[in-house]
Design an enzyme around this catalytic site. Structure first.
Site, mmCIF file in Angstrom:
data_model
loop_
_atom_site.group_PDB
_atom_site.id
_atom_site.type_symbol
_atom_site.label_atom_id
_atom_site.label_comp_id
_atom_site.label_asym_id
_atom_site.label_seq_id
_atom_site.Cartn_x
_atom_site.Cartn_y
_atom_site.Cartn_z
ATOM 1 N N LYS A 117 0.848 -1.197 0.000
ATOM 2 C CA LYS A 117 0.000 0.000 0.000
ATOM 3 C C LYS A 117 0.888 1.253 0.000
ATOM 4 C CE LYS A 117 -0.220 -0.208 5.042
ATOM 5 N NZ LYS A 117 -0.864 -0.900 6.155
ATOM 6 N N ARG A 120 -10.402 -0.186 14.707
ATOM 7 C CA ARG A 120 -10.433 0.552 13.451
ATOM 8 C C ARG A 120 -11.373 -0.217 12.528
ATOM 9 N NH1 ARG A 120 -4.853 1.573 10.167
ATOM 10 N NH2 ARG A 120 -5.037 -0.670 9.946
ATOM 11 N N TYR A 168 14.535 31.027 5.808
ATOM 12 C CA TYR A 168 13.285 31.682 6.204
ATOM 13 C C TYR A 168 13.179 31.835 7.721
ATOM 14 C CZ TYR A 168 11.441 30.937 1.472
ATOM 15 O OH TYR A 168 11.236 30.948 0.116
ATOM 16 N N MET A 226 10.960 24.511 0.678
ATOM 17 C CA MET A 226 10.201 23.564 -0.144
ATOM 18 C C MET A 226 11.111 22.698 -1.007
ATOM 19 S SD MET A 226 7.092 24.308 -2.806
ATOM 20 C CE MET A 226 5.970 24.991 -1.612
HETATM 21 C C1 PLP Z 1 -0.136 -1.732 6.890
HETATM 22 C C2 PLP Z 1 -0.700 -2.990 7.412
HETATM 23 C C3 PLP Z 1 0.120 -4.110 7.644
HETATM 24 C C4 PLP Z 1 1.625 -4.078 7.562
HETATM 25 O O1 PLP Z 1 2.147 -3.592 8.763
HETATM 26 P P1 PLP Z 1 3.731 -3.524 9.029
HETATM 27 O O2 PLP Z 1 3.824 -3.075 10.417
HETATM 28 O O3 PLP Z 1 4.276 -2.535 8.054
HETATM 29 O O4 PLP Z 1 4.262 -4.890 8.783
HETATM 30 C C5 PLP Z 1 -0.502 -5.300 7.996
HETATM 31 N N1 PLP Z 1 -1.847 -5.354 8.152
HETATM 32 C C6 PLP Z 1 -2.655 -4.298 7.959
HETATM 33 C C7 PLP Z 1 -4.111 -4.442 8.159
HETATM 34 C C8 PLP Z 1 -2.107 -3.081 7.613
HETATM 35 O O5 PLP Z 1 -2.903 -2.019 7.441
#
Ligand code: PLP
Length: 356
Positions: A35, A129, A248, A296
């Site tokens: 991701k 979550r 800055y 930037m």
């Molecule tokens: C991002 C994520 C992972 C990976 O987690 P790491 O700590 O980077 O290994 C695994 N499961 C879910 C549901 C995630 O959102």
């Protein structure tokens, strides 16, 4: 590519070594979490590399669109979409054969129209979550009749910091898997930090940060190698006088005559502005402190101690140079965040380039 100023070199050999070491340690099927453009490492490069390994079962992404991008890049292994399935994504899921993680009853309504009928079901055992509760199981049993439940999963919020909490999650998850009683192909709860826990009823792990070479804990028992090196260039070298204020807002005042270098890398490239007057880079084998506010597109560093520094010299933002190293976790610590945020914050302007 020589005209590119700032590059992120992606060492795919190290990426593979990390995955292999993690497999040797856990002996479980691996879903590589790619991701957020593979935590900034380029999901295309990472997924293509890892597709060639038998020990990598498939990939996890956050959204349907991220899954689509992987398919467009030629990835044919299973892709799990962690963030569920929304109405407007249905066509993507069907056309590109993406597997949703169902974590809300409303997802079922959309998933009814999935042609492949494959889903993973997520339970909330402590993250608060995404996910169903144990008390939802009876209702779930009705809902899943029309589907092939390919996976059951949960997630650890504190595998790196709270073993007791994590172990109680494993116990609850074990109970849930038994109660749901569907015998799925994949049962998974462990993330990178979670692989150190005993979880014999799980056959699959979801790995992010560790495959990219950052240890989730100090005493992590698996050898890992850095995957991304971020390099930029010196674009100006000049002297400043004692008393001069740099950049800055003039937050840095020179307490002596100094030599400074301007580096072609700023907060738009992903160097957090909170590193102003705190962080450092590596030039010609030496650590150079950031002076004044990061801007930037540019950052000014103190090179008074360097014998030679010239316009065009390489600057290591993240990575290793001889015996010295700047890790994502080093930057994260100084700027008060975690390595994940720095990694996925390296911006598009920094061109990713595979090195073997
Ligand atoms: C991002 C994520 C992972 C990976 O987690 P790491 O700590 O980077 O290994 C695994 N499961 C879910 C549901 C995630 O959102």
């Amino acid at each position: 590519m020589d005209f590119i100023r700032s590059v992120a070199l992606i060492n795919t050999e190290n990426l593979k070594k990390n995955v292999e070491n993690l497999y040797k340690f856990s002996n479980k099927k691996i879903f590589a979490v790619v991701k957020a453009d593979a935590y900034g490492h380029d999901a295309c490069i990472v997924s293509k590399t890892l597709s060639s390994l038998d020990i990598v079962e498939g990939f996890c992404v956050a959204t349907g669109y991220e899954g689509y991008l992987l398919r467009e890049a030629g990835i044919t292994k299973p892709i799990i979409v962690l963030g569920g399935i929304l109405k407007q994504e249905l066509e993507l899921f069907n056309r590109y054969s993406l597997t949703p993680v169902i974590s809300d009853f409303s997802h079922f309504e959309v998933a009814q129209k999935l042609e492949h009928k494959k889903i993973h079901i997520k339970f909330d055992t402590g993250m608060r979550r995404l996910g169903f509760y144990q008390s939802d199981i009876e209702k779930l049993k009705e809902k899943i009749k029309d589907f092939e439940v390919e996976g059951i999963l949960s997630h650890f919020p504190s595998a790196d910091t709270d073993p007791d909490y994590t172990k109680s999650q494993i116990e609850e998850f074990k109970e849930i898997v038994k109660m749901l009683d569907v015998n799925p192909k994949y049962i998974h709860i462990q993330n990178s930090a979670g692989v150190v826990y005993d979880c014999p009823f799980c056959n699959t792990i979801r790995l992010g940060i560790a495959i990219y070479g950052e240890k989730p804990t100090q005493d992590y028992p698996v050898s890992l190698y850095p995957v991304m090196t971020v390099l930029s260039k010196v674009i100006s070298v000049k002297s400043v006088k004692k008393g001069d204020r740099i950049s800055y807002c003039g937050t840095f005042k020179a307490d002596r005559d100094m030599k400074v270098a301007v580096v072609s890398f700023g907060y738009a490239d992903g160097l957090p502005r909170s590193l102003s007057n705190k962080g450092y880079v590596l030039i010609n084998g030496k650590y150079c402190k950031i002076v004044g506010n990061i801007t930037m597109d540019m950052t000014i560093v103190d090179v008074s101690d360097l014998d030679t520094v010239n316009v065009g010299d390489d600057v290591v933002i993240v990575g290793k140079l001889q015996d010295k190293e700047i890790k994502f976790s080093d930057i994260a610590k100084i700027s008060g965040t975690i390595a994940y945020e720095i990694m996925c914050g390296i911006s598009k302007r920094v061109i990713r380039k595979e090195v073997k």
